[in-house]
Design a protein around this motif. Structure first.
Motif, PDB file in Angstrom:
ATOM      1  N   SER A  51     -20.244  17.141   6.832  1.00  0.00           N
ATOM      2  CA  SER A  51     -20.621  17.929   7.336  1.00  0.00           C
ATOM      3  C   SER A  51     -19.695  18.228   8.159  1.00  0.00           C
ATOM      4  O   SER A  51     -19.452  19.142   9.750  1.00  0.00           O
ATOM      5  N   GLY A  52     -18.380  17.752   7.592  1.00  0.00           N
ATOM      6  CA  GLY A  52     -17.082  18.699   8.474  1.00  0.00           C
ATOM      7  C   GLY A  52     -16.991  17.626   9.537  1.00  0.00           C
ATOM      8  O   GLY A  52     -15.258  18.170  10.337  1.00  0.00           O
ATOM      9  N   THR A  53     -17.321  16.364   9.837  1.00  0.00           N
ATOM     10  CA  THR A  53     -16.737  15.956  11.271  1.00  0.00           C
ATOM     11  C   THR A  53     -16.126  14.230  10.613  1.00  0.00           C
ATOM     12  O   THR A  53     -15.576  13.791  10.979  1.00  0.00           O
ATOM     13  N   TRP A  54     -16.501  13.911   8.843  1.00  0.00           N
ATOM     14  CA  TRP A  54     -15.417  13.125   9.196  1.00  0.00           C
ATOM     15  C   TRP A  54     -13.944  13.876   8.544  1.00  0.00           C
ATOM     16  O   TRP A  54     -13.719  14.672   8.021  1.00  0.00           O
ATOM     17  N   ALA A  55     -12.809  12.528   8.797  1.00  0.00           N
ATOM     18  CA  ALA A  55     -11.452  12.701   8.523  1.00  0.00           C
ATOM     19  C   ALA A  55     -11.097  11.544   7.732  1.00  0.00           C
ATOM     20  O   ALA A  55     -10.903  10.436   8.261  1.00  0.00           O
ATOM     21  N   PRO A  56      -9.335  11.849   6.610  1.00  0.00           N
ATOM     22  CA  PRO A  56      -9.201  10.783   6.035  1.00  0.00           C
ATOM     23  C   PRO A  56      -7.798  10.118   7.452  1.00  0.00           C
ATOM     24  O   PRO A  56      -7.620  10.894   7.976  1.00  0.00           O
ATOM     25  N   VAL A  57      -7.916   9.490   7.619  1.00  0.00           N
ATOM     26  CA  VAL A  57      -6.899   8.459   8.838  1.00  0.00           C
ATOM     27  C   VAL A  57      -5.756   7.785   8.396  1.00  0.00           C
ATOM     28  O   VAL A  57      -5.088   6.700   8.406  1.00  0.00           O
ATOM     29  N   TRP A  58      -6.231   7.227   6.977  1.00  0.00           N
ATOM     30  CA  TRP A  58      -5.007   6.497   6.081  1.00  0.00           C
ATOM     31  C   TRP A  58      -5.425   6.489   4.607  1.00  0.00           C
ATOM     32  O   TRP A  58      -6.213   6.432   4.360  1.00  0.00           O
ATOM     33  N   LEU A  59      -4.671   6.159   3.815  1.00  0.00           N
ATOM     34  CA  LEU A  59      -4.521   6.303   2.927  1.00  0.00           C
ATOM     35  C   LEU A  59      -3.737   5.640   1.878  1.00  0.00           C
ATOM     36  O   LEU A  59      -2.160   5.425   2.313  1.00  0.00           O
ATOM     37  N   ALA A  60      -3.879   4.405   0.958  1.00  0.00           N
ATOM     38  CA  ALA A  60      -2.918   3.943  -0.154  1.00  0.00           C
ATOM     39  C   ALA A  60      -3.101   3.884  -1.460  1.00  0.00           C
ATOM     40  O   ALA A  60      -4.242   3.720  -2.119  1.00  0.00           O
ATOM     41  N   LEU A  61      -1.700   4.656  -2.191  1.00  0.00           N
ATOM     42  CA  LEU A  61      -2.004   4.604  -3.587  1.00  0.00           C
ATOM     43  C   LEU A  61      -1.176   3.276  -4.967  1.00  0.00           C
ATOM     44  O   LEU A  61       0.201   2.929  -3.567  1.00  0.00           O
ATOM     45  N   THR A  62      -1.349   2.540  -5.085  1.00  0.00           N
ATOM     46  CA  THR A  62      -0.846   2.007  -5.977  1.00  0.00           C
ATOM     47  C   THR A  62       0.731   2.288  -6.395  1.00  0.00           C
ATOM     48  O   THR A  62       0.544   3.571  -6.907  1.00  0.00           O
ATOM     49  N   SER A  63       1.250   0.933  -6.989  1.00  0.00           N
ATOM     50  CA  SER A  63       2.781   2.298  -7.296  1.00  0.00           C
ATOM     51  C   SER A  63       2.611   2.815  -8.561  1.00  0.00           C
ATOM     52  O   SER A  63       3.244   3.849  -8.835  1.00  0.00           O
ATOM     53  N   ASP A  64       1.360   2.235  -9.344  1.00  0.00           N
ATOM     54  CA  ASP A  64       1.203   2.936 -11.043  1.00  0.00           C
ATOM     55  C   ASP A  64       0.496   4.393 -11.386  1.00  0.00           C
ATOM     56  O   ASP A  64       0.255   4.327 -11.675  1.00  0.00           O
ATOM     57  N   SER A  65      -0.451   3.959  -9.843  1.00  0.00           N
ATOM     58  CA  SER A  65      -1.257   5.187  -9.556  1.00  0.00           C
ATOM     59  C   SER A  65      -2.527   4.758  -9.839  1.00  0.00           C
ATOM     60  O   SER A  65      -3.829   5.868  -9.746  1.00  0.00           O
ATOM     61  N   ALA A  66      -2.551   4.063 -10.279  1.00  0.00           N
ATOM     62  CA  ALA A  66      -3.931   3.562 -11.167  1.00  0.00           C
ATOM     63  C   ALA A  66      -4.825   3.244 -10.139  1.00  0.00           C
ATOM     64  O   ALA A  66      -6.199   3.020 -10.202  1.00  0.00           O
ATOM     65  N   ASN A  67      -4.800   2.522  -8.779  1.00  0.00           N
ATOM     66  CA  ASN A  67      -6.380   2.443  -8.105  1.00  0.00           C
ATOM     67  C   ASN A  67      -5.641   3.309  -6.374  1.00  0.00           C
ATOM     68  O   ASN A  67      -4.480   3.279  -6.435  1.00  0.00           O
ATOM     69  N   LEU A  68      -6.675   3.727  -5.444  1.00  0.00           N
ATOM     70  CA  LEU A  68      -6.458   4.466  -4.712  1.00  0.00           C
ATOM     71  C   LEU A  68      -7.326   3.567  -3.258  1.00  0.00           C
ATOM     72  O   LEU A  68      -8.850   3.757  -3.828  1.00  0.00           O
ATOM     73  N   CYS A  69      -7.237   3.992  -2.271  1.00  0.00           N
ATOM     74  CA  CYS A  69      -8.043   3.390  -1.262  1.00  0.00           C
ATOM     75  C   CYS A  69      -7.867   4.159  -0.049  1.00  0.00           C
ATOM     76  O   CYS A  69      -6.192   4.758   0.079  1.00  0.00           O
ATOM     77  N   TYR A  70      -8.783   4.744   0.571  1.00  0.00           N
ATOM     78  CA  TYR A  70      -8.311   5.813   1.837  1.00  0.00           C
ATOM     79  C   TYR A  70      -9.739   5.011   3.150  1.00  0.00           C
ATOM     80  O   TYR A  70     -10.993   4.691   2.682  1.00  0.00           O
ATOM     81  N   ILE A  71      -9.275   5.065   3.995  1.00  0.00           N
ATOM     82  CA  ILE A  71     -10.374   5.223   5.651  1.00  0.00           C
ATOM     83  C   ILE A  71     -10.449   6.515   5.465  1.00  0.00           C
ATOM     84  O   ILE A  71      -9.660   6.972   5.983  1.00  0.00           O
ATOM     85  N   ALA A  72     -11.926   6.311   6.178  1.00  0.00           N
ATOM     86  CA  ALA A  72     -11.877   7.827   6.288  1.00  0.00           C
ATOM     87  C   ALA A  72     -12.823   7.924   8.609  1.00  0.00           C
ATOM     88  O   ALA A  72     -13.426   6.632   8.019  1.00  0.00           O
ATOM     89  N   LYS A  73     -12.690   8.667   8.861  1.00  0.00           N
ATOM     90  CA  LYS A  73     -13.208   8.208  10.308  1.00  0.00           C
ATOM     91  C   LYS A  73     -13.847   9.475  11.295  1.00  0.00           C
ATOM     92  O   LYS A  73     -14.637  11.051  10.363  1.00  0.00           O
TER      93      LYS A  73
END
Length: 347
Positions: A51-73
């Motif tokens: 609905s346009g009310t969420w936004a990312p506030v943090w993101l980490a990508l592993t050095s080999d780009s194999a795994n990723l995680c982000y936090i949204a608010k």
């Protein structure tokens, strides 16, 4: 109003944004910033379940780009909600099933269990990479540069209201959903400056571990837990022997039907577990399985009795947008090719 399932599946799907290999000369921080900008661009779209009310506030990508995680608010009025979204894989379904190192199990000690619990080595490797990954030192991936998931989330919650109590959704699709069950136990076991309620929503997830893991996961008090599965998706059947065996009887009319090559491949997948008895936590919420009209959603171009069509239908049934469609949520538009942080060009 969108349901939690629709919102969390959308957030999980967006974790795959820009999972493609780096362009020449792009360093890992630039790649992470490009992904962050892509996710942010999508989340401004009020037509999605978010609905346009969420936004990312943090993101980490592993050095080999194999795994990723982000936090949204979620910035909607009256909401005190956050989400931890974990990326699954951009590989083929067979790659997912073959490369997760299920023949070896290892202890999972990070989730607070008082007794030993076991997960696959592949799941443990992915979990370890996720919780140790750091966001770039620049501010191009939110306001918490150089932090891990725990550090960033603790800072974010420390700045959040205490009333209503914050809710943290932990979500992922495919292997992201598998790792989400481990990450949620890890988060639940931590001490927080502003203790949230944790809600876990997984989609298309294979199981992380053995019965000891599944039993402990279900013993924890979650604000909500829902494991959502397309009834004709192979990946959530792994690596439970009886469930994988059942796959060789798929798909209903108009097909495709399993060839001898398909059946031999499934046998190899069963054997890759080396006898380890994997168990899914809890009862699945099944999609595409209306008793009166099962298998309503399928790719009509992949119904012939060939190995290629069977693999193609497997991929379709596992796809992010197939799950969004089955949930009645808007699908994610074609992925934008991010040319630089904050700019994009449609493919």
């Amino acid at each position: 109003m969108a349901t939690p399932q629709q919102v969390t599946m959308t957030l999980a799907a967006l974790a795959t944004t820009n999972a493609a290999p780096h362009p020449p000369g792009e360093d890992p921080d630039e790649h992470a910033a490009r992904i962050f900008a892509g996710i942010n661009s999508y989340l401004t779209d009020s037509g999605l379940a978010t609905s346009g009310t969420w936004a990312p506030v943090w993101l980490a990508l592993t050095s080999d780009s194999a795994n990723l995680c982000y936090i949204a608010k979620n910035s909607a009025a009256g909401k005190n909600e956050f989400a931890v979204a974990i990326r699954g894989t951009s590989a083929s379904v067979l790659d997912i099933l073959q490369d997760f190192e299920v023949g070896t199990v290892v202890p999972f000690t990070a989730g607070g269990s008082p007794s030993p619990i076991s997960v696959s080595k592949g799941a443990m490797d992915a979990f370890t990479e996720i919780v140790n990954a750091q966001s770039p030192q620049t501010a191009n991936c939110g306001n918490y540069p150089g932090t891990t998931l725990i550090q960033a989330l603790n800072s974010i919650l420390g700045s959040a209201p205490t009333t209503p109590r914050p809710t943290v959704y932990v979500t992922g699709h495919s292997l992201g959903g598998c790792v989400a069950t481990m990450v949620s136990l890890y988060l639940q076991a931590q001490s927080w400056t502003n203790t949230p309620a944790f809600a876990v929503y997984t989609f298309a997830a294979p199981t992380a571990g053995l019965d000891s893991f599944a039993q402990y996961f279900m013993s924890v008090k979650w604000a909500a837990y829902q494991r959502t599965v397309n009834a004709y998706d192979v990946v959530p059947q792994a690596w439970v022997k009886a469930d994988l065996n059942a796959v060789t009887g798929w798909y209903p009319s108009p097909g495709p039907a399993a060839t001898d090559e398909v059946k031999a491949t499934i046998e190899l997948l069963i054997g890759s577990a080396h006898g380890n008895a994997y168990v899914q936590p809890g009862v699945a919420v099944l999609l595409n399985d209306d008793p009166a009209h099962p298998y309503q959603l399928y790719d009509p171009n992949l119904v012939n009795k060939t190995f290629k069509d069977f693999l193609g239908q497997m991929g379709f049934q596992h796809a992010n947008n197939t799950y969004l469609t089955l949930l009645g949520a808007p699908v994610i538009p074609a992925e934008p090719a991010m040319t630089a942080a904050g700019s994009r060009a449609r493919r």
